[in-house]
Write a protein that holds these residues in place. Sequence first.
Motif, short mmCIF file in Angstrom:
data_model
loop_
_atom_site.label_atom_id
_atom_site.label_comp_id
_atom_site.label_asym_id
_atom_site.label_seq_id
_atom_site.Cartn_x
_atom_site.Cartn_y
_atom_site.Cartn_z
N UNK A 61 0.81 -1.22 0.00
CA UNK A 61 0.00 0.00 0.00
C UNK A 61 0.84 1.27 0.00
N UNK A 62 2.16 1.13 -0.15
CA UNK A 62 3.02 2.31 -0.14
C UNK A 62 3.50 2.66 -1.56
N UNK A 63 3.58 3.98 -1.81
CA UNK A 63 4.04 4.50 -3.09
C UNK A 63 5.06 5.59 -2.79
N UNK A 64 6.13 5.67 -3.57
CA UNK A 64 7.11 6.74 -3.39
C UNK A 64 7.01 7.70 -4.58
N UNK A 65 6.80 8.98 -4.27
CA UNK A 65 6.82 10.04 -5.27
C UNK A 65 8.00 10.95 -4.95
N UNK A 66 8.59 11.57 -5.96
CA UNK A 66 9.63 12.53 -5.63
C UNK A 66 8.97 13.82 -5.12
N UNK A 77 4.77 18.05 -4.46
CA UNK A 77 4.42 19.46 -4.24
C UNK A 77 3.53 19.99 -5.36
N UNK A 78 3.82 19.61 -6.60
CA UNK A 78 2.96 20.06 -7.72
C UNK A 78 1.56 19.48 -7.58
N UNK A 79 1.46 18.22 -7.22
CA UNK A 79 0.15 17.59 -7.05
C UNK A 79 -0.62 18.24 -5.91
N UNK A 80 0.03 18.43 -4.78
CA UNK A 80 -0.61 19.06 -3.62
C UNK A 80 -1.10 20.46 -3.96
N UNK A 104 0.09 17.81 -14.08
CA UNK A 104 0.99 17.17 -13.14
C UNK A 104 1.13 15.70 -13.55
N UNK A 105 2.32 15.33 -13.98
CA UNK A 105 2.57 13.95 -14.36
C UNK A 105 2.93 13.17 -13.09
N UNK A 106 1.99 12.38 -12.62
CA UNK A 106 2.21 11.62 -11.38
C UNK A 106 2.76 10.26 -11.75
N UNK A 107 4.06 10.12 -11.58
CA UNK A 107 4.69 8.83 -11.85
C UNK A 107 5.51 8.45 -10.63
#
Length: 112
Positions: free
Chosen positions: A46-51, A56-59, A103-106
């Motif tokens: 259930x964990x995901x790592x984003x840079x 910050x862009x997504x938030x 926002x490219x969420x990868x």
Amino acid sequence: MHCVWCGGAFTVDPGPGRPARYCRRSHRQRAYEARREAARRGLRPDEVVLNRHTWERLRDALYRLEAAAQDVALDLGSGRPTKADYVEALGYLAAAVRDLQEVAVEPTAMSG
Ligand SMILES: [Zn+2]
């Protein structure tokens, strides 16, 4: 069918072999790399790592969308809004949605 990596819809060629899970080869590769990184870091499923930049862009884009929705609700909820008010409000909301779409969420790491 929706791509396991990007969530985009794609059509599946009927035929022999495993059904495709990714819309394109590069997404299969990125998902593989994210799974490998998740294993290296010992992430739970259930964990995901984003840079930080992506986070910050997504938030910030979500915050702007929420603020736009509140402004629109206030503007249209008072008095008797005209068609021009609705057009302006929808334009405002659409701009906030476009910000979010950019926002490219990868994830850097993700199990799956
Ligand atoms: Zn994809």
